[in-house]
Design an enzyme around this catalytic site. Structure first.
Site, PDB file in Angstrom:
ATOM      1  N   HIS A  94       0.822  -1.215   0.000  1.00 40.33           N
ATOM      2  CA  HIS A  94       0.000   0.000   0.000  1.00 40.33           C
ATOM      3  C   HIS A  94       0.859   1.270   0.000  1.00 40.33           C
ATOM      4  O   HIS A  94       0.509   2.269   0.628  1.00 40.33           O
ATOM      5  CB  HIS A  94      -0.966   0.016   1.193  1.00 40.33           C
ATOM      6  CG  HIS A  94      -1.964  -1.098   1.175  1.00 40.33           C
ATOM      7  ND1 HIS A  94      -3.143  -1.033   0.484  1.00 40.33           N
ATOM      8  CD2 HIS A  94      -1.937  -2.329   1.738  1.00 40.33           C
ATOM      9  CE1 HIS A  94      -3.812  -2.167   0.628  1.00 40.33           C
ATOM     10  NE2 HIS A  94      -3.095  -2.983   1.383  1.00 40.33           N
TER      11      HIS A  94
ATOM     12  N   ASN B 158     -10.217  -3.027   2.193  1.00 44.94           N
ATOM     13  CA  ASN B 158      -9.898  -2.987   0.766  1.00 44.94           C
ATOM     14  C   ASN B 158     -11.173  -2.737  -0.034  1.00 44.94           C
ATOM     15  O   ASN B 158     -12.265  -2.658   0.521  1.00 44.94           O
ATOM     16  CB  ASN B 158      -9.294  -4.330   0.331  1.00 44.94           C
ATOM     17  CG  ASN B 158      -7.825  -4.466   0.706  1.00 44.94           C
ATOM     18  OD1 ASN B 158      -7.099  -3.474   0.773  1.00 44.94           O
ATOM     19  ND2 ASN B 158      -7.396  -5.685   0.930  1.00 44.94           N
TER      20      ASN B 158
END
Ligand code: NDP
Length: 485
Positions: free
Chosen positions: A53, A126
């Site tokens: 990320h 997510n």
């Protein structure tokens, strides 16, 4: 009039363009502390990028509660219709480095922080309701297959498919990733999911299992492989541009916030393991219940300070919201806060984006790098309150709040490393496949074939046997697409 230019110690600077030299041609004097300060700080402008990320975008906004959940939870932000809670949301891709393109086929991080009156509550999820794994012990190995090969320094389709072929629990998430939703057109045009099972608990000590769903009000929009490939070249930051621009233009993106709620005792008799992160709870079993709307309406003033240093963690829970036995969640409860301590330092929770905005932090932790930074929302740091640095004490220090004790949770069983293959890996991947129309299925076949055909025949064969078990037509389509590639 311009503000005066100063060095870090606040002293006015007379000349910021010319080094201090011996004669017009130099050399440069070691005495030039101005030059040294500039270069030394420049060398330290970066902190370690997130292993996963790394490329992200963030914005602030508001969560408005439209349905009171007092019967389920003590959590302040879920009680009182109309209540507004400040939020921060960080979106991201997963596998690429901090300069990578936004249009990669990759899950998108969807990490929401609620700045509640009882502390920060982070839902670090997510854009997919499930994950590749159900046990955190596999996570470092899995991520290694998504990043660069340590010898070639290139992405490695063989490693990726090899791992997935040996871990059929990944099949459901692989199906989502390779589907037409695998490349969202922007961060505004996708759903978000807390993904894990969390818990709610109320004043009566009752516990409920809960899943969070954030449904985009902008509509789902995706990119085809061809559109994404073009965009990666033209504008690698297209999702950042889209989000920033929309908010600057007053087009505030919104998500309706939904929960699925399961009474604690149902978990025992439900036909699937509700703590398995590779599975959803089918809507017909536990329907979505809309509880509010999340709107993003303010861009950060400084990207590094507020987005790069944003340090969300699933362990940021508040009274009324707890964890669950979900093995991936249990691993993340440790790993995220640990990653933030490594990236930023022990006092990362004192930075303005991370400190509790609507609750005063008071504790007996002292010292560490950058201690005493302070939260601008309260004017003092949690470690600056007097000299008492231990508890309990008889000096009126911060006191425990027994009314917020989480109800006890029954846990039973012999300690062992349980074989995870007892879970079904195929049903829900097949359900998703069967939900797609013919055009979506063909796009899925083509996308999978494009990289699977680069893997060895042994890996291809293992993967095809998994697709076969999800649905024979799934395997057949991929076989045909590989043959045609
Ligand atoms: P439902 O028919 O009630 O729901 C299907 C869900 O699938 C909808 O939420 C839809 O999202 C979503 N969806 C459609 N296409 C895709 C895609 N390519 N990738 C990801 N999600 C997609 O069915 P069930 O609840 O019985 O679930 C069936 C399957 O749907 C599951 O196996 C799972 O793969 C998928 N799914 C289920 C979710 C759940 O929480 N139950 C959540 C998301 C996906 P939308 O409404 O936004 O179009």
């Amino acid at each position: 009039m311009n503000q005066r230019l100063t060095s870090q110690n606040g002293a006015p600077i007379a000349d910021d363009q010319n080094s201090l030299t011996a004669g017009a041609r130099g050399g440069v004097m070691l005495q030039d502390w101005q030059l040294i300060e500039k270069l030394a700080h420049f060398n330290r402008e970066r902190i370690p990028e997130r292993v996963v990320h790394a490329k992200g975008s963030g914005a602030y906004g508001t969560f408005t509660l439209t349905r009171d959940l007092s019967e389920f939870t003590l959590a302040d932000h879920f009680r009182g219709v109309g209540k507004q809670t400040e939020v921060f949301l960080r979106f991201s891709t997963v596998g690429g480095e901090s300069g990578s393109a936004d249009a990669e086929r990759d899950p998108r991080g969807f990490a929401v922080r609620f700045y509640t009156a009882n502390g920060n509550h982070d839902v670090v999820g997510n854009n997919t309701p499930v994950f590749f794994l159900r046990d955190g012990i596999k996570f470092p190995d899995f991520i290694h297959t998504q990043k660069r090969n340590p010898k070639t320094n290139m992405k490695d389709p063989e490693a990726m498919w090899d791992f997935w072929s040996l871990n059929p629990e990944a099949l459901h998430q692989v199906t989502i990733l390779m589907s037409d939703r695998g490349i969202p057109a922007s961060y505004r045009h996708m759903n978000g999911y807390g993904s894990h099972t969390f818990s709610f608990w109320n004043e009566q000590g009752e516990r409920f299992w809960v899943k969070f769903h954030f449904k985009t009000q902008q509509g789902i929009k995706n990119l085809s492989n061809q559109q994404a490939d073009k965009l990666k070249g033209i504008d690698p930051d297209h999702a950042q541009r889209d989000l920033y621009g929309a908010i600057e233009d007053g087009e505030f993106p919104k998500w309706s916030v939904n929960v699925q709620i399961m009474p604690e005792a149902d978990a025992e008799k439900y036909h699937l393991n509700p703590f398995d992160l590779t599975k959803v709870w089918p809507h017909k079993d536990y329907p979505l219940q809309e509880i509010g709307v999340l709107e993003l309406n303010r861009n950060p003033e400084n990207y590094f300070n507020e987005v790069e240093q944003a340090a969300l963690a699933p362990s940021n829970l508040v009274p009324g919201i707890g964890a669950s036995p979900d093995k991936m969640l249990q691993a993340r409860l440790f790993a995220y806060a640990d990653a933030q301590r490594y990236r930023i330092g022990a006092n990362y929770n004192q930075l303005p984006v991370n400190c509790p905005h609507a609750s005063q932090a008071n504790h007996y932790q002292r010292g560490g790098a950058m201690a005493g930074t302070g939260c601008p929302f309260h004017g003092r740091s949690p470690d600056s309150a007097g000299s008492v640095n231990y508890g309990p004490n008889s000096q009126n220090g911060p006191a425990q709040q027994a009314q917020y004790a989480e109800p006890p949770m029954d846990i039973a069983g012999a300690m062992a490393r349980y074989d995870k293959t007892v879970e079904d890996d195929y049903q829900q991947a097949g359900d998703l496949f069967r939900l797609m129309n013919a055009e979506q299925q063909q796009a899925l076949f083509d996308t999978i074939a494009a990289t699977l055909e680069q893997a060895s025949e042994a890996v291809q064969a293992r993967m095809l046997s998994h697709f076969e078990q999800a649905d024979p037509a799934y395997a057949e389509g991929i076989r045909a697409a590989i043959a045609a590639a």
